[in-house]
Motif scaffolding. Structure first.
Motif, PDB file in Angstrom:
ATOM      1  N   ILE A 162       0.836  -1.205   0.000  1.00  0.00           N
ATOM      2  CA  ILE A 162       0.000   0.000   0.000  1.00  0.00           C
ATOM      3  C   ILE A 162       0.868   1.250   0.000  1.00  0.00           C
ATOM      4  CG2 ILE A 162      -1.628   1.349   1.391  1.00  0.00           C
ATOM      5  CD1 ILE A 162      -2.858  -1.328   2.275  1.00  0.00           C
ATOM      6  N   MET A 163       1.970   1.204   0.724  1.00  0.00           N
ATOM      7  CA  MET A 163       2.856   2.354   0.818  1.00  0.00           C
ATOM      8  C   MET A 163       3.770   2.493  -0.394  1.00  0.00           C
ATOM      9  SD  MET A 163       2.151   4.077   3.441  1.00  0.00           S
ATOM     10  CE  MET A 163       1.105   3.891   4.873  1.00  0.00           C
ATOM     11  N   GLY A 164       3.627   1.609  -1.359  1.00  0.00           N
ATOM     12  CA  GLY A 164       4.397   1.742  -2.592  1.00  0.00           C
ATOM     13  C   GLY A 164       5.774   1.125  -2.561  1.00  0.00           C
ATOM     14  N   VAL A 165       6.052   0.289  -1.563  1.00  0.00           N
ATOM     15  CA  VAL A 165       7.357  -0.378  -1.474  1.00  0.00           C
ATOM     16  C   VAL A 165       7.332  -1.632  -2.335  1.00  0.00           C
ATOM     17  CG1 VAL A 165       9.061  -1.421   0.052  1.00  0.00           C
ATOM     18  CG2 VAL A 165       7.669   0.497   0.862  1.00  0.00           C
ATOM     19  N   ASP A 166       8.304  -1.766  -3.243  1.00  0.00           N
ATOM     20  CA  ASP A 166       8.394  -2.941  -4.114  1.00  0.00           C
ATOM     21  C   ASP A 166       8.942  -4.105  -3.302  1.00  0.00           C
ATOM     22  OD1 ASP A 166       8.453  -4.652  -6.232  1.00  0.00           O
ATOM     23  OD2 ASP A 166      10.228  -3.769  -7.187  1.00  0.00           O
ATOM     24  N   ILE A 167       8.074  -5.047  -2.991  1.00  0.00           N
ATOM     25  CA  ILE A 167       8.464  -6.159  -2.136  1.00  0.00           C
ATOM     26  C   ILE A 167       7.684  -7.401  -2.556  1.00  0.00           C
ATOM     27  CG2 ILE A 167       6.732  -5.632  -0.364  1.00  0.00           C
ATOM     28  CD1 ILE A 167       8.750  -6.518   1.751  1.00  0.00           C
ATOM     29  N   VAL A 168       8.300  -8.568  -2.432  1.00  0.00           N
ATOM     30  CA  VAL A 168       7.659  -9.831  -2.789  1.00  0.00           C
ATOM     31  C   VAL A 168       7.020 -10.422  -1.536  1.00  0.00           C
ATOM     32  CG1 VAL A 168       8.034 -12.173  -3.650  1.00  0.00           C
ATOM     33  CG2 VAL A 168       9.287 -10.245  -4.656  1.00  0.00           C
ATOM     34  N   PRO A 169       5.698 -10.637  -1.527  1.00  0.00           N
ATOM     35  CA  PRO A 169       5.045 -11.206  -0.340  1.00  0.00           C
ATOM     36  C   PRO A 169       5.633 -12.552   0.050  1.00  0.00           C
ATOM     37  CG  PRO A 169       3.418 -10.335  -1.878  1.00  0.00           C
ATOM     38  CD  PRO A 169       4.745 -10.299  -2.587  1.00  0.00           C
ATOM     39  N   ASN A 170       5.745 -12.752   1.364  1.00  0.00           N
ATOM     40  CA  ASN A 170       6.235 -14.008   1.952  1.00  0.00           C
ATOM     41  C   ASN A 170       7.702 -14.295   1.630  1.00  0.00           C
ATOM     42  OD1 ASN A 170       3.819 -14.723   3.280  1.00  0.00           O
ATOM     43  ND2 ASN A 170       2.985 -15.545   1.389  1.00  0.00           N
ATOM     44  N   HIS A 171       8.439 -13.263   1.204  1.00  0.00           N
ATOM     45  CA  HIS A 171       9.888 -13.396   1.074  1.00  0.00           C
ATOM     46  C   HIS A 171      10.533 -12.699   2.252  1.00  0.00           C
ATOM     47  CE1 HIS A 171      14.004 -13.097  -0.159  1.00  0.00           C
ATOM     48  NE2 HIS A 171      13.928 -11.780  -0.235  1.00  0.00           N
ATOM     49  N   ALA A 172      11.294 -13.443   3.021  1.00  0.00           N
ATOM     50  CA  ALA A 172      11.989 -12.846   4.156  1.00  0.00           C
ATOM     51  C   ALA A 172      13.418 -12.518   3.742  1.00  0.00           C
ATOM     52  CB  ALA A 172      11.955 -13.799   5.356  1.00  0.00           C
ATOM     53  N   ASP A 173      14.409 -13.151   4.362  1.00  0.00           N
ATOM     54  CA  ASP A 173      15.800 -12.881   3.987  1.00  0.00           C
ATOM     55  C   ASP A 173      16.510 -14.174   3.609  1.00  0.00           C
ATOM     56  OD1 ASP A 173      16.301  -9.969   4.286  1.00  0.00           O
ATOM     57  OD2 ASP A 173      15.560 -10.360   6.299  1.00  0.00           O
TER      58      ASP A 173
END
Length: 324
Positions: A162-173
């Motif tokens: 929602i905040m516009g951060v490009d991130i893959v769901p359920n990917h941690a490190d």
């Protein structure tokens, strides 16, 4: 200068980076599983026989470093770095990746508790050999989490999107980075780095590998709800200006609301005449505007805090000992 991409004709030297904080109960289990896996992959010709494990002790207060030191004396394929204090998971992970950059062809980061399926490393390496520089480990499901952990995790990823951060769901490190991806990562100087999003900004080819997560066998989780919230806050303020834009929009809405409320009070005074003198024009705006001002100051303050930490240029971590 960033090196050329790894080629299929070579057998890559792999470094497995394991950040740990008070993980003495898990270290032996991690070493047993990962050294056996490294040997299997080396026998299959997927990785070099001089691949190794690299532990990063993030200021542990138990005997984690003592165990790492003893393991290193008996096996030089087990290396380590001890930080002078607890700098946090992201800093410890970045410290490990930085240290191994010049001594590997690719690095895989994985938690020392071994909840993330280490067998997925074989798939990581295969994706590397296909030409991918960044390979992200993505959880198949969250069935091993409790209800609260599952809901907060889903809320975390939804909030970031929602905040516009490009991130893959359920990917941690849990991920693989090629050598040139590691070298590119070193070009990012910000103190509060958020690796889950930063690795997607490197510009190289990205692939995903799905893996299972098992129940934790030893010790207790170190990732509390407060740490998860801090991680989300760092990610948002590092990669998104949406909160600042929301503050501007909120201010405009309040301005329009104030005009409407002013018109209503005037109309009620002139045509109804049952208002309590001074209540509508003083009490309601004080509570409303005061709360909004504190909210806006808090949001702006987070960004100012990020600027403050950046301009100080303090080290992101300090090394105390290193085992080669």
């Amino acid at each position: 200068m960033i090196n050329n991409q790894y080629t299929n004709s070579e057998v890559p030297r792999l470094a497995i980076v394991l950040p740990c904080h008070n993980e003495s109960e898990s270290i032996d289990h991690a070493v047993t599983q990962l050294t056996s896996l490294i040997q299997e992959l080396a026998d299959e010709g997927l990785i070099s026989k001089d691949s190794y494990l690299f532990f990063v002790d993030d200021g542990s207060t138990d005997n984690s470093w003592v165990m790492i030191d003893e393991l290193n004396q008996g096996n030089k394929a087990i290396k380590g770095l001890k930080l002078s204090q607890n700098f946090g998971h992201q800093a410890a992970l970045l410290a490990g990746l930085t240290e191994v950059t010049q001594n590997c062809d690719a690095a895989i980061s994985i938690d020392a508790d071994m909840q993330q399926d280490p067998l997925a490393i074989r798939d990581f390496v295969r994706e590397l050999r296909k030409g991918f520089d960044v390979v992200l480990g993505v959880r198949k499901d969250r069935n091993s989490d409790g209800w609260l952990k599952r809901q907060t995790a889903l809320g975390f990823y939804n909030l970031m999107r929602i905040m516009g951060v490009d991130i893959v769901p359920n990917h941690a490190d849990y991920r693989l980075l090629s050598k040139r991806a590691l070298e590119a990562l070193a070009l990012f100087p910000e103190p509060s780095i958020f690796l889950r999003a930063t690795c997607l900004q490197l510009g190289f080819r990205v692939s995903t590998v799905f893996f299972d997560v098992s129940e934790r066998r030893y010790g207790q989780t170190k990732y509390s709800l407060s740490k998860m919230l801090r991680l989300a806050l760092h990610g948002i303020t590092s990669f998104s200006v949406v909160p600042l834009r929301m503050v501007a929009i909120l201010g405009f809405v309040i301005f329009l609301s104030s005009l409407g409320m002013g018109g209503y009070v005037i109309w009620h005074k002139l045509f109804v005449g049952d208002t309590i003198p001074g209540w509508a024009s003083i009490t309601l705006p004080i509570y409303f505007i005061g709360g909004v001002q504190l909210l806006c100051l808090g949001v702006v303050g987070e960004y100012v805090g990020q600027i403050y930490k950046t301009v100080k240029k303090r080290p992101r971590w300090i090394s105390e000992y290193k085992l080669d």
